[in-house]
Design a protein around this motif. Structure first.
Motif, mmCIF file in Angstrom:
data_model
loop_
_atom_site.group_PDB
_atom_site.id
_atom_site.type_symbol
_atom_site.label_atom_id
_atom_site.label_comp_id
_atom_site.label_asym_id
_atom_site.label_seq_id
_atom_site.Cartn_x
_atom_site.Cartn_y
_atom_site.Cartn_z
ATOM 1 N N ARG A 1 69.783 67.448 -35.976
ATOM 2 C CA ARG A 1 68.529 67.446 -35.221
ATOM 3 C C ARG A 1 67.407 67.944 -36.119
ATOM 4 N NH1 ARG A 1 68.922 68.166 -28.981
ATOM 5 N NH2 ARG A 1 66.906 67.235 -29.408
ATOM 6 N N LEU A 2 66.192 67.511 -35.824
ATOM 7 C CA LEU A 2 65.050 67.880 -36.653
ATOM 8 C C LEU A 2 64.801 69.377 -36.616
ATOM 9 C CD1 LEU A 2 64.285 64.789 -36.535
ATOM 10 C CD2 LEU A 2 61.922 65.605 -36.660
ATOM 11 N N ILE A 3 64.619 69.974 -37.788
ATOM 12 C CA ILE A 3 64.197 71.366 -37.817
ATOM 13 C C ILE A 3 62.837 71.532 -38.490
ATOM 14 C CG2 ILE A 3 66.439 72.475 -37.598
ATOM 15 C CD1 ILE A 3 66.518 72.779 -40.617
ATOM 16 N N GLN A 4 62.425 70.540 -39.263
ATOM 17 C CA GLN A 4 61.105 70.631 -39.906
ATOM 18 C C GLN A 4 60.425 69.274 -39.928
ATOM 19 O OE1 GLN A 4 60.704 72.961 -43.536
ATOM 20 N NE2 GLN A 4 59.462 71.349 -44.449
ATOM 21 N N LEU A 5 59.138 69.313 -39.614
ATOM 22 C CA LEU A 5 58.336 68.100 -39.630
ATOM 23 C C LEU A 5 57.053 68.416 -40.381
ATOM 24 C CD1 LEU A 5 58.342 65.238 -38.578
ATOM 25 C CD2 LEU A 5 57.674 66.091 -36.343
ATOM 26 N N SER A 6 56.846 67.736 -41.507
ATOM 27 C CA SER A 6 55.709 68.053 -42.382
ATOM 28 C C SER A 6 54.657 66.951 -42.318
ATOM 29 C CB SER A 6 56.179 68.210 -43.828
ATOM 30 O OG SER A 6 57.235 69.132 -43.904
ATOM 31 N N LEU A 7 53.922 66.950 -41.231
ATOM 32 C CA LEU A 7 52.874 65.938 -41.073
ATOM 33 C C LEU A 7 51.536 66.505 -41.545
ATOM 34 C CD1 LEU A 7 54.116 64.514 -37.690
ATOM 35 C CD2 LEU A 7 54.252 63.447 -39.934
ATOM 36 N N ASN A 8 51.589 67.251 -42.643
ATOM 37 C CA ASN A 8 50.377 67.863 -43.190
ATOM 38 C C ASN A 8 49.669 66.925 -44.156
ATOM 39 O OD1 ASN A 8 52.897 68.393 -44.382
ATOM 40 N ND2 ASN A 8 52.050 69.926 -45.743
ATOM 41 N N SER A 9 48.388 67.164 -44.285
ATOM 42 C CA SER A 9 47.560 66.414 -45.243
ATOM 43 C C SER A 9 47.712 64.920 -45.114
ATOM 44 C CB SER A 9 47.908 66.802 -46.682
ATOM 45 O OG SER A 9 47.911 68.174 -46.820
ATOM 46 N N THR A 10 47.661 64.407 -43.903
ATOM 47 C CA THR A 10 47.755 62.956 -43.790
ATOM 48 C C THR A 10 46.365 62.328 -43.798
ATOM 49 O OG1 THR A 10 47.780 62.833 -41.387
ATOM 50 C CG2 THR A 10 49.891 63.169 -42.464
ATOM 51 N N ILE A 11 45.356 63.114 -43.433
ATOM 52 C CA ILE A 11 43.986 62.617 -43.549
ATOM 53 C C ILE A 11 43.267 63.597 -44.444
ATOM 54 C CG2 ILE A 11 41.870 62.055 -42.340
ATOM 55 C CD1 ILE A 11 43.316 61.920 -39.828
ATOM 56 N N TRP A 12 42.457 63.133 -45.295
ATOM 57 C CA TRP A 12 41.774 64.083 -46.150
ATOM 58 C C TRP A 12 40.384 64.337 -45.616
ATOM 59 C CZ3 TRP A 12 43.975 67.730 -47.698
ATOM 60 C CH2 TRP A 12 43.640 68.469 -48.818
ATOM 61 N N LEU A 13 40.047 65.619 -45.472
ATOM 62 C CA LEU A 13 38.866 65.978 -44.698
ATOM 63 C C LEU A 13 37.557 65.491 -45.288
ATOM 64 C CD1 LEU A 13 39.472 69.512 -43.217
ATOM 65 C CD2 LEU A 13 39.239 67.360 -42.031
ATOM 66 N N TYR A 14 37.483 65.251 -46.583
ATOM 67 C CA TYR A 14 36.165 64.838 -47.048
ATOM 68 C C TYR A 14 35.823 63.397 -46.730
ATOM 69 C CZ TYR A 14 38.933 66.570 -51.085
ATOM 70 O OH TYR A 14 39.893 67.032 -51.903
ATOM 71 N N ASN A 15 36.761 62.676 -46.174
ATOM 72 C CA ASN A 15 36.392 61.350 -45.687
ATOM 73 C C ASN A 15 35.641 61.428 -44.368
ATOM 74 O OD1 ASN A 15 37.844 60.309 -47.768
ATOM 75 N ND2 ASN A 15 39.719 60.093 -46.576
ATOM 76 N N MET A 16 35.484 62.656 -43.858
ATOM 77 C CA MET A 16 34.981 62.808 -42.498
ATOM 78 C C MET A 16 33.463 62.849 -42.460
ATOM 79 S SD MET A 16 37.687 62.962 -40.755
ATOM 80 C CE MET A 16 38.965 62.240 -41.754
ATOM 81 N N GLU A 17 32.920 62.457 -41.327
ATOM 82 C CA GLU A 17 31.477 62.579 -41.109
ATOM 83 C C GLU A 17 31.222 63.712 -40.134
ATOM 84 O OE1 GLU A 17 29.422 58.627 -40.419
ATOM 85 O OE2 GLU A 17 31.545 58.120 -40.282
ATOM 86 N N TYR A 18 30.168 64.469 -40.405
ATOM 87 C CA TYR A 18 29.844 65.603 -39.540
ATOM 88 C C TYR A 18 28.448 65.416 -38.965
ATOM 89 C CZ TYR A 18 33.884 67.750 -41.685
ATOM 90 O OH TYR A 18 35.163 68.006 -42.096
ATOM 91 N N ASP A 19 28.241 65.917 -37.742
ATOM 92 C CA ASP A 19 26.898 65.851 -37.171
ATOM 93 C C ASP A 19 26.134 67.136 -37.500
ATOM 94 O OD1 ASP A 19 27.709 67.826 -35.468
ATOM 95 O OD2 ASP A 19 27.601 66.629 -33.643
ATOM 96 N N MET A 20 24.947 67.292 -36.923
ATOM 97 C CA MET A 20 24.083 68.427 -37.264
ATOM 98 C C MET A 20 24.750 69.772 -36.977
ATOM 99 S SD MET A 20 20.741 67.118 -37.748
ATOM 100 C CE MET A 20 19.560 67.965 -36.746
#
Ligand SMILES: *[C@@H]1O[C@H](CO)[C@@H](O)[C@H](O)[C@H]1NC(C)=O
Ligand SMILES: *[C@@H]1O[C@H](CO)[C@@H](O)[C@H](O)[C@H]1NC(C)=O
Ligand SMILES: *[C@@H]1O[C@H](CO)[C@@H](O)[C@H](O)[C@H]1NC(C)=O
Ligand SMILES: *[C@@H]1O[C@H](CO)[C@@H](O)[C@H](O)[C@H]1NC(C)=O
Ligand SMILES: *[C@@H]1O[C@H](CO)[C@@H](O)[C@H](O)[C@H]1NC(C)=O
Ligand SMILES: *[C@@H]1O[C@H](CO)[C@@H](O)[C@H](O)[C@H]1NC(C)=O
Length: 252
Positions: A76-95
């Motif tokens: 059975r699963l004991i670890q799931l490493s779904l980290n760093s799948t999107i990189w934050l600098y691709n993101m757009e931010y508002d004011m």
């Protein structure tokens, strides 16, 4: 003579088929409902196409998939490493520095992994959770010890959703959007097994004493890169087990 060879050949072929099959269907493989649950998660965490080994083939052993670790006995699963799948600098931010690409997680999707110990979800641009499908549901995972939610866009309300996750020993919320005076973080105060709490790189100004008074097992509290105004409120924490209180770069 020729017939004999022909029969031998057919026998070998059948045997090979059986062997091949068994590599897909022995008790060594992961549980079918955990495999299906992983496939449900895939579209949410596959931005860079990292999860290529997560295939929709019946009987495929998901314990061998990338970013998955199973208990070798129970499979059975004991670890799931779904980290760093999107990189934050691709993101757009508002004011107001709100992440316009933030999305909302359905935490129910992790419930099939009943033996899960470590869940890494950092770097995913999550803004929070879907209504009625919140992180508090993870309290049903009785073995969950490590939850890493760093590098997302989570707000103060996330702390409230942590309130029932009493098995947690490590909680990381580095680089999110926690801000202001966290005077009522009763959520965190319920995590009495917590040993390591990382709140660094947010905009926290203060935390009330009561807010952490229950955390008697806390060994390390990381508050670097915040806007902490005064150290007064952490004075009483030294009565706890706390060994390392890290504020700014230094240790006090
Ligand atoms: C795997 O599961 C068995 C049985 O529940 C348990 O005794 C063992 O400690 C587990 N191993 C790990 C690495 O979690
Ligand atoms: C995800 O986290 C695990 C555990 O901290 C780490 O070993 C691994 O390198 C990380 N993977 C990525 C892609 O950052
Ligand atoms: C959340 O996930 C669960 C399990 O996959 C599903 O049953 C439920 O409908 C989902 N909820 C929403 C709001 O999508
Ligand atoms: C959290 O714990 C309280 C008290 O035990 C319980 O009433 C509530 O249903 C729990 N919430 C969840 C989401 O498990
Ligand atoms: C301390 O934790 C217990 C549960 O372990 C809870 O009942 C109590 O309300 C908590 N105290 C505070 C001040 O949050
Ligand atoms: C803290 O946890 C206990 C049990 O784990 C639960 O009864 C209580 O309702 C929780 N407190 C809050 C504020 O959720």
């Amino acid at each position: 003579m020729e017939w004999k060879w022909y029969l031998w050949f057919i026998r070998m072929a059948v045997m090979l088929l059986v062997l091949e099959r068994c590599s897909w269907c022995t008790t060594d493989a992961c549980l079918e409902h955990e495999r299906i649950a992983l496939l449900h998660l895939k579209p949410f965490f596959n931005y860079g196409n990292q999860l290529q080994s997560w295939v929709e083939v019946k009987g495929s052993d998901c314990c061998k998939w990338e970013r998955v670790e199973c208990n070798t006995t129970t499979r059975r699963l004991i670890q799931l490493s779904l980290n760093s799948t999107i990189w934050l600098y691709n993101m757009e931010y508002d004011m107001d520095n709100r992440n316009l690409n933030a999305w909302y997680l359905n935490a129910s999707m992790f419930l099939p992994f009943e033996e899960l110990k470590r869940l890494y979800l950092s770097g995913n641009a999550m803004g929070g959770n879907l209504e009625n499908e919140g992180f508090q549901l993870l309290s049903r995972l009785n073995n969950l010890e490590t939850l890493d939610l760093s590098w997302n866009s989570l707000k103060n309300s996330i702390l409230f959703h942590m309130r029932n996750l009493s098995s947690l020993k490590t909680l990381r919320l580095r680089r999110n959007q926690l801000k202001g005076r966290l005077d009522h973080i009763q959520g965190l105060n319920n995590l009495t097994n917590l040993k390591y709490l990382d709140l660094s790189d947010n905009n926290i100004e203060s935390i009330s004493n009561q807010g952490l008074s229950n955390l008697t097992n806390l060994k390390k509290l990381d508050l670097r890169w915040n806007q902490i105004e005064s150290f007064q409120s952490f004075k009483d924490l030294s009565d706890n087990e706390l060994k390392d209180l890290v504020i700014h770069q230094g240790i006090i």
